[in-house]
Design an enzyme around this catalytic site. Structure first.
Site, PDB file in Angstrom:
ATOM      1  N   ASP A  72      -5.330  -6.481  -9.243  1.00 37.95           N
ATOM      2  CA  ASP A  72      -4.319  -5.577  -8.684  1.00 37.95           C
ATOM      3  C   ASP A  72      -3.005  -6.356  -8.588  1.00 37.95           C
ATOM      4  O   ASP A  72      -3.013  -7.583  -8.447  1.00 37.95           O
ATOM      5  CB  ASP A  72      -4.777  -5.165  -7.278  1.00 37.95           C
ATOM      6  CG  ASP A  72      -3.847  -4.153  -6.629  1.00 37.95           C
ATOM      7  OD1 ASP A  72      -4.237  -2.986  -6.513  1.00 37.95           O
ATOM      8  OD2 ASP A  72      -2.720  -4.541  -6.259  1.00 37.95           O
ATOM      9  N   HIS A  85      -0.872  -6.449  -6.300  1.00 45.42           N
ATOM     10  CA  HIS A  85      -0.515  -6.904  -4.944  1.00 45.42           C
ATOM     11  C   HIS A  85      -1.532  -7.963  -4.505  1.00 45.42           C
ATOM     12  O   HIS A  85      -2.683  -7.932  -4.913  1.00 45.42           O
ATOM     13  CB  HIS A  85      -0.569  -5.733  -3.952  1.00 45.42           C
ATOM     14  CG  HIS A  85       0.410  -4.657  -4.242  1.00 45.42           C
ATOM     15  ND1 HIS A  85       0.104  -3.571  -5.051  1.00 45.42           N
ATOM     16  CD2 HIS A  85       1.703  -4.478  -3.850  1.00 45.42           C
ATOM     17  CE1 HIS A  85       1.161  -2.774  -5.133  1.00 45.42           C
ATOM     18  NE2 HIS A  85       2.143  -3.297  -4.424  1.00 45.42           N
ATOM     19  N   ASP A 111       2.696  -0.110   6.115  1.00 49.59           N
ATOM     20  CA  ASP A 111       2.540   0.536   4.806  1.00 49.59           C
ATOM     21  C   ASP A 111       1.183   1.196   4.635  1.00 49.59           C
ATOM     22  O   ASP A 111       0.517   1.010   3.618  1.00 49.59           O
ATOM     23  CB  ASP A 111       2.744  -0.502   3.696  1.00 49.59           C
ATOM     24  CG  ASP A 111       4.211  -0.878   3.563  1.00 49.59           C
ATOM     25  OD1 ASP A 111       4.750  -1.401   4.565  1.00 49.59           O
ATOM     26  OD2 ASP A 111       4.823  -0.625   2.524  1.00 49.59           O
ATOM     27  N   ASP A 143       6.940   9.486   4.367  1.00 49.30           N
ATOM     28  CA  ASP A 143       6.962   8.022   4.446  1.00 49.30           C
ATOM     29  C   ASP A 143       7.093   7.484   3.022  1.00 49.30           C
ATOM     30  O   ASP A 143       6.118   7.434   2.276  1.00 49.30           O
ATOM     31  CB  ASP A 143       5.671   7.487   5.085  1.00 49.30           C
ATOM     32  CG  ASP A 143       5.665   5.952   5.103  1.00 49.30           C
ATOM     33  OD1 ASP A 143       4.713   5.350   5.638  1.00 49.30           O
ATOM     34  OD2 ASP A 143       6.621   5.354   4.543  1.00 49.30           O
ATOM     35  N   TYR A 167      -0.710   3.526  -9.655  1.00 48.52           N
ATOM     36  CA  TYR A 167       0.080   4.675  -9.197  1.00 48.52           C
ATOM     37  C   TYR A 167       0.753   5.450 -10.318  1.00 48.52           C
ATOM     38  O   TYR A 167       1.293   6.512 -10.099  1.00 48.52           O
ATOM     39  CB  TYR A 167       1.100   4.196  -8.158  1.00 48.52           C
ATOM     40  CG  TYR A 167       0.398   3.427  -7.084  1.00 48.52           C
ATOM     41  CD1 TYR A 167       0.363   2.031  -7.094  1.00 48.52           C
ATOM     42  CD2 TYR A 167      -0.372   4.082  -6.129  1.00 48.52           C
ATOM     43  CE1 TYR A 167      -0.361   1.331  -6.159  1.00 48.52           C
ATOM     44  CE2 TYR A 167      -1.108   3.386  -5.188  1.00 48.52           C
ATOM     45  CZ  TYR A 167      -1.101   2.005  -5.211  1.00 48.52           C
ATOM     46  OH  TYR A 167      -1.850   1.308  -4.294  1.00 48.52           O
ATOM     47  N   HIS A 201      -6.112  -5.069   1.255  1.00 51.20           N
ATOM     48  CA  HIS A 201      -5.117  -5.516   2.235  1.00 51.20           C
ATOM     49  C   HIS A 201      -5.630  -5.440   3.671  1.00 51.20           C
ATOM     50  O   HIS A 201      -5.048  -6.057   4.564  1.00 51.20           O
ATOM     51  CB  HIS A 201      -3.841  -4.655   2.157  1.00 51.20           C
ATOM     52  CG  HIS A 201      -3.131  -4.765   0.854  1.00 51.20           C
ATOM     53  ND1 HIS A 201      -2.639  -5.943   0.337  1.00 51.20           N
ATOM     54  CD2 HIS A 201      -2.877  -3.818  -0.069  1.00 51.20           C
ATOM     55  CE1 HIS A 201      -2.074  -5.724  -0.830  1.00 51.20           C
ATOM     56  NE2 HIS A 201      -2.202  -4.450  -1.117  1.00 51.20           N
TER      57      HIS A 201
END
Ligand SMILES: COCC(O)(O)CCCCCNCCCN
Ligand SMILES: [Zn+2]
Length: 667
Positions: free
Chosen positions: A172, A174, A92, A20, A305, A135
């Protein structure tokens, strides 16, 4: 009190079991390299390592629905095919037989952290966890998240400890929509998030992430979204948002606890963020939040990441939590146009909700269009300069953050005989002989001064020498004549080749013109006498109607003027002078003393006038690294003061563009 670190390798024991592309970056190594770097830098030994625990159902149900929890409970027994099938209903994110266990540990880690801080066992701390949380929503996993660790921690703090106001800062890259949805109508939780947005083109592509989503009903104003509509944002962009938006509102809100959604995909090199802020920026972002809530700060890992910048950023954050000196931020070129557009929009959207923004009429910028100001990344950040090829995030290179050495002595003091030396401070003895430079100064400045004054000055100079050699971090002197000593100190330091003194003068008093002219000293004076002088690039007179007694006006000057100027000037020494009769309240003085340690490796020299000896203890406490007490919820500052500060900002921003808050007209 120490710094808690919560980590357990059990949380590395789940990973993506199928192909993925959207999820392959979320790997166990994120935790192992972060923790490994902390070990390698000797930081785990300096922390209080607390055990993790599993969250219980009741804690998870503080945020999530029973049906969602029941569904996730089935995953450990699922086959690979069932897990894939189960995952398809969310976005996701991926599931694994062990992820439910790890998700309970991630929540439990955050709660352990909150318990240890709110029970006063530690002063602050960080939890290194996965899966991340910001999230995930009431009944849905999303964006690598299963349970919303920080949202549960906030509800837990309110329910178990009766915490009244909680600030959640989400740095972060996001948008933590899960946190936003959880608290959007809750005025007791102020949620701040910046996030890559690119006008809704970036994941999770929500209109709800834009700057005009400010919260609902009672919660209106308590949700702050800062969209980054360009990539390549730098340290200046992040600092601008902290100085001109987050800090003023956070101080007005006056939280009892600060939770950080500490995602480091906002650092350079990250494939998700594609930003250019360096890992040492997190040392400053952390520090700037530590003066709130009397330092009660819990950082919980979210994203990140690029394993190199992630590890460096985690170390920078933990080192600041431990109280180490901050690394100076160099070549801050000021915010880019896109940042200023976002900043202007968010400030406008929140003007009606926060009095610190009410009078901040972002004055039309015609005054500065005459003088062209180079906005870094003019146009947009991702348009490469002609000929400069754009490096992909992985190829980005950046310098290793500088070592942050703690001097052997934290605070040294020069006090007249008979004044008690505060605990943990080191008193400078009178063993210092009169250096040659002093004798000349004696003739120039001190010809009629008594020997006591000369001796005191010689000791003040040795404080400066010891800071220069990093033998001490900061110093405090109680002197007969603060103004005269200030002038001698500026003169003494100016003799150094590359010295830059940031002189912050609290209260009325004359600053000799030669101090201002050479550019080796930047002076900000906060006072009440309106001497009508315009000031200049290096002399910033902030005249407040009610003078330094006005905490709101003072606070506004601190954030929208002092901090940006200090960062852009990047001094080698901070000289903080409390003029007699300034009227500044102790807590505001302590907050200022705390914030100024952001500069010059914390090399701050504080000068107090002898009859202010009651300030020695409170000042020393801050110099020793204790957090300043809260100012309380700040009322609106006087309209004319707010406008005076705005006029100053507007006049100075051509020379100091970290002062900018609006995008100049196309000049
Ligand atoms: C709280 O989790 C931390 C996080 O915010 O970093 C999660 C990001 C999910 C990003 C999902 N899209 C990935 C597209 C791959 N190019
Ligand atoms: Zn992220």
């Amino acid at each position: 009190m120490g710094t808690a670190l919560i980590y357990d390798e059990e949380m590395t024991k789940y990973k993506l079991l199928w192909v993925d592309p959207a999820c392959k970056i979320e790997v166990p190594e994120r935790l192992t390299v972060s923790h490994g770097a902390l070990v390698r830098n000797g930081l785990t030994d300096r922390c209080i390592c607390l055990p993790v625990r599993e969250a219980v159902d009741a804690e998870i149900l503080l945020v999530h629905s029973e049906e969602y929890l029941e569904a996730v409970k089935q995953t450990p027994h699922m086959t690979l095919e069932d897990l894939k099938e189960f995952t398809l209903q969310y976005g996701d994110v991926y599931f694994h037989p062990n992820i439910y266990h790890c998700a309970k540990l991630a929540v439990g880690s955050a709660l352990q952290l909150v318990d240890s801080v709110l029970m006063g066992k530690v002063k602050n701390g960080m939890a290194l966890v996965r899966p991340p949380g910001h999230h995930s929503m009431r009944s849905a996993a999303n964006g690598f998240c299963v349970f919303n660790n920080v949202a549960i921690a906030a509800q837990y703090a309110k329910q178990k400890y009766g915490v009244k106001r909680i600030l959640i800062v989400d740095w972060d890259i996001h948008h933590g929509q899960g946190v936003q949805y959880c608290f959007e109508d809750d005025p007791s939780v102020l949620y701040f998030s910046w996030h890559r947005y690119e006008h809704q083109k970036f994941w999770p592509n929500l209109k709800d992430s834009d700057y005009d989503i400010v919260g609902k009903g009672e919660g209106a104003g308590f949700n702050i979204n800062v969209p980054w509509n360009k990539v390549g944002m730098e340290n200046s962009d992040y600092l601008s948002v902290f100085c001109h938006l987050l800090l003023p509102i956070a101080y007005e809100f006056c939280p009892d606890l600060v939770l950080v959604c500490a995602g480091f995909d906002s650092a350079i090199g990250d494939p998700e963020g594609e930003m250019c802020a360096t890992p040492d920026i997190f040392a400053h972002l952390t520090y700037l939040l530590m003066n709130l809530a009397e330092g009660k700060l819990c950082a919980v890992l979210e994203g990140g990441y690029n394993l190199t910048s992630l590890a460096q950023s985690v170390c920078q954050t933990v080192q600041t939590l431990l109280g180490d000196p901050l690394p100076p931020l160099t070549n801050l070129t000021g915010p880019c146009r896109s940042t200023l557009e976002s900043l202007q929009c968010v400030r406008a959207a929140h003007r009606q909700h926060w009095s610190c923004l009410r009078h901040a009429v972002d004055l039309p910028t015609f005054e500065i269009s005459t003088k062209r100001i180079k906005l870094s990344g003019e146009g947009n950040k991702d348009e490469a300069e002609v000929g400069e090829e754009q490096k992909s995030p992985e190829e980005k290179i950046w310098p290793e953050p500088p070592k942050r050495i703690c001097p052997p002595v934290c605070s040294a003091v020069v006090l007249p005989d008979g004044v008690v030396c505060p605990d943990a401070c080191e008193r400078l003895s009178s063993s210092e002989d009169l250096g040659p430079h002093l004798l000349t100064l004696k003739n120039d400045f001190l010809k009629d001064a008594d020997d006591g004054a000369v001796t005191a000055l010689s000791r003040v100079f040795s404080l400066i020498d010891k800071m220069k050699n990093n033998e001490i971090r900061n110093g405090l002197a109680l002197v007969g004549d603060a103004a005269m000593t200030m002038t001698c100190v500026v003169q003494y330091v100016a003799a150094e080749v590359d010295s830059r003194v940031f002189l912050v003068c609290v209260g009325n008093g004359n600053i000799p013109s030669h101090v201002i002219e050479d550019g080796k000293t930047l002076v900000v004076q906060i006072k009440d006498e309106d001497t009508e002088e315009q000031g200049s690039k290096y002399y910033v007179p902030v005249c407040l109607k009610k003078g330094c007694t006005d905490t709101s006006g003072f606070a506004q000057a601190m954030f929208s003027l002092l901090l940006p100027l200090g960062y852009q000037y990047n001094p080698s020494l901070v000289l903080l002078v409390r003029m007699p009769g300034s009227g500044v309240c102790d807590i505001m003085w302590q907050q200022l003393t705390g914030l100024l340690q952001s500069f010059a490796h914390g090399h701050t020299l504080v000068l107090l006038q002898e009859d202010d000896k009651a300030c020695v203890g409170p000042t020393a406490s801050i110099l020793l690294g204790n957090p300043a007490p809260p100012l309380g919820q700040l009322p609106a500052s006087l309209k004319e003061d707010a406008e005076a500060v705005e006029r100053l900002r507007s006049r100075l921003q051509a020379d100091w563009n970290l002062l900018l808050t609006t995008a100049p007209e196309n000049g």
